[in-house]
Design a protein around this motif. Structure first.
Motif, mmCIF file in Angstrom:
data_model
loop_
_atom_site.group_PDB
_atom_site.id
_atom_site.type_symbol
_atom_site.label_atom_id
_atom_site.label_comp_id
_atom_site.label_asym_id
_atom_site.label_seq_id
_atom_site.Cartn_x
_atom_site.Cartn_y
_atom_site.Cartn_z
ATOM 1 N N PHE A 90 0.831 -1.214 0.000
ATOM 2 C CA PHE A 90 0.000 0.000 0.000
ATOM 3 C C PHE A 90 0.864 1.262 0.000
ATOM 4 C CE2 PHE A 90 -3.088 -3.005 2.002
ATOM 5 C CZ PHE A 90 -4.063 -2.915 1.040
ATOM 6 N N VAL A 91 2.096 1.211 0.545
ATOM 7 C CA VAL A 91 2.972 2.392 0.625
ATOM 8 C C VAL A 91 3.422 2.839 -0.758
ATOM 9 C CG1 VAL A 91 5.124 3.304 1.546
ATOM 10 C CG2 VAL A 91 3.705 1.779 2.947
ATOM 11 N N PRO A 92 4.074 1.972 -1.597
ATOM 12 C CA PRO A 92 4.465 2.448 -2.929
ATOM 13 C C PRO A 92 3.271 2.824 -3.790
ATOM 14 C CG PRO A 92 4.823 0.087 -2.728
ATOM 15 C CD PRO A 92 4.542 0.607 -1.358
ATOM 16 N N ILE A 93 2.117 2.140 -3.612
ATOM 17 C CA ILE A 93 0.942 2.508 -4.407
ATOM 18 C C ILE A 93 0.474 3.913 -4.032
ATOM 19 C CG2 ILE A 93 -1.472 1.942 -4.865
ATOM 20 C CD1 ILE A 93 -0.754 -0.999 -4.438
ATOM 21 N N ALA A 94 0.486 4.191 -2.711
ATOM 22 C CA ALA A 94 0.087 5.538 -2.274
ATOM 23 C C ALA A 94 1.033 6.600 -2.827
ATOM 24 C CB ALA A 94 0.069 5.577 -0.748
ATOM 25 N N LEU A 95 2.360 6.336 -2.832
ATOM 26 C CA LEU A 95 3.330 7.311 -3.352
ATOM 27 C C LEU A 95 3.154 7.506 -4.847
ATOM 28 C CD1 LEU A 95 6.504 6.172 -1.357
ATOM 29 C CD2 LEU A 95 5.156 8.243 -1.007
ATOM 30 N N LEU A 96 2.915 6.400 -5.579
ATOM 31 C CA LEU A 96 2.719 6.525 -7.028
ATOM 32 C C LEU A 96 1.458 7.323 -7.340
ATOM 33 C CD1 LEU A 96 3.616 2.880 -8.161
ATOM 34 C CD2 LEU A 96 4.955 4.951 -8.572
ATOM 35 N N ARG A 97 0.398 7.060 -6.583
ATOM 36 C CA ARG A 97 -0.844 7.804 -6.828
ATOM 37 C C ARG A 97 -0.670 9.273 -6.510
ATOM 38 N NH1 ARG A 97 -5.001 9.705 -3.909
ATOM 39 N NH2 ARG A 97 -7.074 9.747 -4.899
ATOM 40 N N PHE A 98 -0.033 9.546 -5.367
ATOM 41 C CA PHE A 98 0.150 10.948 -4.983
ATOM 42 C C PHE A 98 1.103 11.653 -5.944
ATOM 43 C CE2 PHE A 98 2.492 14.224 -2.572
ATOM 44 C CZ PHE A 98 1.447 15.036 -2.201
ATOM 45 N N GLY A 99 2.189 10.962 -6.363
ATOM 46 C CA GLY A 99 3.173 11.603 -7.233
ATOM 47 C C GLY A 99 2.656 11.852 -8.635
ATOM 48 N N GLY A 106 -6.358 6.517 -11.998
ATOM 49 C CA GLY A 106 -6.646 5.102 -11.779
ATOM 50 C C GLY A 106 -5.533 4.319 -11.122
ATOM 51 N N ILE A 107 -4.430 5.023 -10.752
ATOM 52 C CA ILE A 107 -3.339 4.291 -10.103
ATOM 53 C C ILE A 107 -3.808 3.703 -8.768
ATOM 54 C CG2 ILE A 107 -1.074 4.553 -9.017
ATOM 55 C CD1 ILE A 107 -0.297 6.456 -11.177
ATOM 56 N N GLY A 108 -4.771 4.340 -8.121
ATOM 57 C CA GLY A 108 -5.274 3.837 -6.851
ATOM 58 C C GLY A 108 -5.885 2.447 -6.960
ATOM 59 N N LEU A 109 -6.374 2.092 -8.178
ATOM 60 C CA LEU A 109 -6.961 0.764 -8.352
ATOM 61 C C LEU A 109 -5.921 -0.347 -8.224
ATOM 62 C CD1 LEU A 109 -9.416 1.430 -11.328
ATOM 63 C CD2 LEU A 109 -9.978 1.089 -8.916
ATOM 64 N N MET A 110 -4.629 0.039 -8.266
ATOM 65 C CA MET A 110 -3.586 -0.969 -8.088
ATOM 66 C C MET A 110 -3.629 -1.582 -6.685
ATOM 67 S SD MET A 110 -0.452 0.998 -10.035
ATOM 68 C CE MET A 110 0.767 -0.220 -9.557
ATOM 69 N N ALA A 111 -4.355 -0.930 -5.779
ATOM 70 C CA ALA A 111 -4.503 -1.485 -4.437
ATOM 71 C C ALA A 111 -5.281 -2.801 -4.448
ATOM 72 C CB ALA A 111 -5.209 -0.475 -3.528
ATOM 73 N N LEU A 131 -7.389 -5.000 7.182
ATOM 74 C CA LEU A 131 -6.306 -4.363 6.420
ATOM 75 C C LEU A 131 -6.764 -4.009 5.013
ATOM 76 C CD1 LEU A 131 -3.298 -6.594 7.525
ATOM 77 C CD2 LEU A 131 -3.768 -4.232 8.217
ATOM 78 N N SER A 132 -7.679 -4.844 4.437
ATOM 79 C CA SER A 132 -8.202 -4.554 3.100
ATOM 80 C C SER A 132 -9.084 -3.309 3.104
ATOM 81 C CB SER A 132 -9.005 -5.748 2.577
ATOM 82 O OG SER A 132 -8.177 -6.884 2.466
ATOM 83 N N LEU A 133 -9.628 -2.945 4.268
ATOM 84 C CA LEU A 133 -10.422 -1.727 4.387
ATOM 85 C C LEU A 133 -9.537 -0.534 4.751
ATOM 86 C CD1 LEU A 133 -13.184 -0.277 4.519
ATOM 87 C CD2 LEU A 133 -13.299 -0.970 6.932
ATOM 88 N N ILE A 134 -8.652 -0.759 5.726
ATOM 89 C CA ILE A 134 -7.817 0.354 6.211
ATOM 90 C C ILE A 134 -6.764 0.737 5.178
ATOM 91 C CG2 ILE A 134 -6.137 0.993 7.981
ATOM 92 C CD1 ILE A 134 -7.653 -0.857 9.891
ATOM 93 N N GLY A 135 -6.130 -0.243 4.518
ATOM 94 C CA GLY A 135 -5.048 0.028 3.577
ATOM 95 C C GLY A 135 -5.444 0.973 2.464
ATOM 96 N N PRO A 136 -6.510 0.666 1.694
ATOM 97 C CA PRO A 136 -6.893 1.565 0.598
ATOM 98 C C PRO A 136 -7.286 2.969 1.096
ATOM 99 C CG PRO A 136 -7.863 -0.590 0.268
ATOM 100 C CD PRO A 136 -7.259 -0.600 1.633
ATOM 101 N N PHE A 137 -8.026 3.050 2.220
ATOM 102 C CA PHE A 137 -8.369 4.379 2.737
ATOM 103 C C PHE A 137 -7.116 5.137 3.181
ATOM 104 C CE2 PHE A 137 -12.765 2.843 2.993
ATOM 105 C CZ PHE A 137 -13.459 3.971 2.587
ATOM 106 N N ALA A 138 -6.198 4.446 3.849
ATOM 107 C CA ALA A 138 -4.954 5.099 4.263
ATOM 108 C C ALA A 138 -4.140 5.533 3.062
ATOM 109 C CB ALA A 138 -4.143 4.136 5.136
ATOM 110 N N MET A 139 -4.150 4.757 1.996
ATOM 111 C CA MET A 139 -3.421 5.099 0.773
ATOM 112 C C MET A 139 -3.900 6.422 0.184
ATOM 113 S SD MET A 139 -3.575 2.902 -2.752
ATOM 114 C CE MET A 139 -5.306 3.358 -2.958
ATOM 115 N N ILE A 140 -5.217 6.687 0.344
ATOM 116 C CA ILE A 140 -5.787 7.915 -0.239
ATOM 117 C C ILE A 140 -5.755 9.080 0.753
ATOM 118 C CG2 ILE A 140 -7.927 8.919 -1.139
ATOM 119 C CD1 ILE A 140 -8.605 6.169 -2.277
#
Length: 566
Positions: A90-99, A106-111, A131-140
C-alpha cells in the motif's frame, strides 16, 4: 487464485506445488508487472510525473519489495509472515498515486492486487479484511493529511468510492475463498476416506488371495459370460491334469473330463463350469479328470453370485479332490465283499450239517443245542447277505404292476411270529387294490427291513403299522412304530451304511447298520424317495414314495455315485 497464479508459469507447474519463495514471488508479480508497465508508459506518455519525488520513491519501493520477495527465505520463517508484503504494497501505491497527481488516473486501483492477496490467502480472515479496508483508505487519505492541514469532509468523501469498491472486492474474494476452502477440506476428507477404503480393500484382496491359495480345494469364479474371474493355485493344478497331451491351456469344453466310470466323456453342457454359468446350483457332482495313472476324482459344487439388485452376475465352483476317499471306499467295499463271500461258504456247510443232524432225530438235549446253533447261524447268514447286498452296489429292479397290499401282507405275515414273541402288534393297514409299478420282491425286501427294525426297537405292548395311500402319479407307504425313537441328528444319518444310534448301541440291540442303507438303495433305484420322521421316546415313521414310472434322475444319480465307489 491458485489457478490464476499458475497461468504465470504457463501451467508448467501447479502453484501449490512450488516452494514458498516462488509462491511469494508469483503473488507479488502482478503488482510488479503493472508497476513496470506504468513506469515505461510514463516515460513516453507522461514524463512529467518523473519529476515528482513521491513517484520516484514509489517506483523504488516497489522494486525493493520485489527483491525482498526473491531473497527472503520464507520457508524458514513462520507460516504467514509473507503477508507483510501485501501490507507494505500500500505504501508504494500511495506514493505513485500521490506523485502522479491528475496526470495519470486510476493508479489507486492498483490497491486491488495486495487486497486480493490478503483476502485470498485464507489466513487471519478478520485481520486481512480489516487491512483490506484500512489500507486503501490510508493510501488515499494519508497524503491528504500530510500535505493539507485543512482537510474537509468533502475532500475525504470525494475519493472514498475507490477504497469502498476495493473493500467490496475483498469481501467477495474472502467469501469465495472460504467456500473454496470448505470444499477443499471436504474433498480432502473424502479423499482421505477413499484412501482408507482403498487400503482396506487392498488388504482384503491380499487376504482373499492368500486364503484361496492356501486352501486345498480348487476354486473357480466366473462371470455370467463364462470368463474366469478367480483361479486359485489348487485349481491351476487340477486344470493342468485335465489338459490333453501337448496342450498348454484349454477351455473347459476341451478338458479331459469323464463320468464317474472314468471312461465316458462328459458332454460340454453337463460340465461343472457350464452348468454354473447357466445358473445351476449343485453339490457333490462327481467327475473324473485326466487319464491313466494321473486321473483324479473330483467332487464339484457350485453356487450362484448375485449383485446388489439380486441379479445373477456369475458363479463360484469348488473342486474337491476325493480320489483317496473313493479309493478307500473301494477298498472297504472289496474287503467287505470278499469277507462276506468267504463266510457264506462255511455257513452253508454248517447249515447243511445241522439239517442232516436234525433229520437223524438226535436226543432232546442235543436238539435244544442244535436249535440255538441254527438260530445263530441263520442270524449270521442274514448279516452276511446284507453285507454282500451292500457291497454289490445298487440292486437291479424289474418293475411290474403289483398290489402293494399283497406285498405288505406277506411281509406282515413273515414278521408276525417275531412280533408276537416280542409282545408287539403288527398291523397291515394297506387298502386292497393299491396298485403300484414296482419290483415286488425288492419292495417286499424294503418292508421286511422296515418292519423288522420297527419290531426290534419297539417295547412290549407296542404297535407297528404299515399303511399306504394312492396319490396322483405315485404311491406313498408308511411304516410307523411306537418305539424308542431317535434324535434329529440320528434321523439325518440313519440311512448311512454301518450307522447305529447311540441309544441302540447302549441297549446292545444286535445289528450292523446296513438294512436301511439297502432300503434306500432299493427305493431310489425305483426312482422314489424315502425319509425318516422320529422323536425320542415317541416312535419313528419311515415314509417312502414310489412313482408310477420307476427310474429317473434320482436313480441315475444314485447309480453314478455307486459307480465311483466301485
Amino acid at each position: 487464485m491458485d489457478n490464476v497464479l499458475s497461468y504465470l508459469t504457463f501451467n508448467t507447474r501447479k502453484f501449490h506445488e512450488m516452494s514458498m519463495r516462488s509462491r511469494v514471488l508469483l503473488s507479488q508479480a502482478p503488482l510488479s508487472i503493472t508497476t513496470a508497465l506504468l513506469a515505461v508508459g510514463s516515460i513516453f506518455l507522461h514524463p512529467v510525473v518523473w519529476a515528482s519525488a513521491a513517484f520516484q520513491w514509489g517506483m523504488i519501493l516497489s522494486g525493493v519489495l520485489l527483491v525482498l520477495c526473491a531473497v527472503i527465505p520464507w520457508d524458514r520463517l513462520p507460516y504467514g509472515m509473507f503477508l507483510i508484503i501485501p501490507v507494505l504494497d500500500f505504501v508504494p501505491i500511495a506514493l505513485l498515486r500521490f506523485g502522479s497527481g491528475t496526470e495519470v488516473l486510476g493508479i489507486g486501483l492498483m490497491a486491488v492486487f495486495p487486497v486480493l492477496w490478503l483476502s485470498a490467502s485464507g489466513l487471519y480472515p478478520r485481520l486481512c479484511l480489516s487491512l483490506s479496508l484500512i489500507g486503501p483508505f490510508a493510501m488515499i487519505w494519508a497524503p491528504l493529511f500530510a500535505t493539507d492541514a485543512g482537510v474537509s469532509v468533502s475532500d475525504l468523501t470525494q475519493s472514498a468510492l475507490t477504497p469502498t469498491i476495493i473493500f467490496g472486492i475483498a469481501v467477495t474474494i474472502r467469501v469465495m475463498t472460504a467456500s473454496m476452502m470448505d470444499q477443499q477440506k471436504a474433498m480432502q476428507e473424502k479423499d482421505h476416506a477413499l484412501q482408507q477404503i482403498l487400503q482396506r480393500s487392498a488388504q482384503r484382496e491380499r487376504l482373499l488371495n492368500a486364503t484361496v491359495n492356501t486352501v486345498d480345494v480348487g476354486l473357480l469364479a466366473i462371470d455370467q459370460d463364462g470368463h474366469d474371474i478367480l483361479f486359485n493355485r489348487r485349481q491351476r493344478e487340477v486344470h493342468r491334469i485335465g489338459l490333453p497331451e501337448g496342450v498348454e491351456d484349454a477351455a473347459e469344453q476341451d478338458l479331459l473330463l469323464f463320468r464317474p466310470d472314468g471312461v465316458t466323456p462328459i458332454p460340454a453342457d453337463e460340465r461343472p463350469a457350464h452348468r454354473a454359468v447357466a445358473g445351476e446350483t449343485f453339490s457333490d457332482y462327481l467327475i473324473r479328470i485326466g487319464v491313466g495313472e494321473n486321473q483324479r476324482v473330483l467332487s464339484a459344487s457350485a453356487r450362484v453370485m448375485l449383485d446388489e439388485g439380486g441379479k445373477r452376475e456369475g458363479a463360484v465352483v469348488a473342486f474337491n479332490d476325493v480320489t483317496e476317499l473313493v479309493n478307500a471306499l473301494n477298498a472297504k467295499e472289496e474287503f467287505v465283499a470278499m469277507v462276506s463271500h468267504e463266510l457264506r461258504t462255511p455257513l452253508t456247510v454248517i447249515v447243511g450239517y445241522l439239517e442232516m443232524m436234525l433229520d437223524e432225530e438226535p436226543p432232546k438235549e442235543i436238539v435244544t443245542g442244535l436249535g440255538v446253533i441254527g438260530r445263530n447261524v441263520t442270524r449270521l447268514r442274514r448279516l452276511v447277505d446284507d453285507l454282500l447286498t451292500a457291497a454289490s452296489g445298487p440292486p437291479e429292479v424289474s418293475p411290474v404292476d403289483a398290489d402293494l397290499a399283497e406285498i405288505a401282507q406277506e411281509s406282515v405275515g413273515a414278521i408276525a411270529a417275531r412280533g408276537k414273541e416280542a409282545g408287539v402288534d403288527v398291523i397291515n393297514d394297506v387298502p386292497a387294490g393299491t396298485i403300484t409299478r414296482c419290483d415286488p420282491a425288492r419292495i417286499g425286501q424294503v418292508l421286511d427291513n422296515l418292519l423288522s427294525n420297527a419290531v426290534k426297537y419297539s417295547p412290549a405292548g407296542g404297535t407297528v403299522t404299515v399303511r399306504a395311500q394312492k396319490m396322483p402319479g405315485s404311491v406313498i407307504c408308511e411304516v410307523e412304530d411306537s418305539g424308542m425313537g431317535m434324535s434329529a441328528e440320528d434321523s439325518a444319518e440313519v440311512f448311512s451304511k454301518f450307522f447305529r444310534t447311540s441309544a441302540v448301541r447302549e441297549a446292545a440291540i444286535p445289528g450292523v447298520g446296513l438294512g436301511l442303507a439297502i432300503v434306500r438303495s432299493i427305493v431310489e433305484e425305483h426312482g422314489g424317495k424315502i425319509h425318516c420322521r422320529s422323536e425320542l421316546g415317541r416312535g419313528t415313521t419311515f415314509t417312502f414314495e414310489l412313482p408310477d414310472e420307476p427310474g429317473g434322475n434320482d436313480s441315475e444319480a444314485s447309480r453314478s455315485t455307486s459307480d465311483v465307489s466301485r
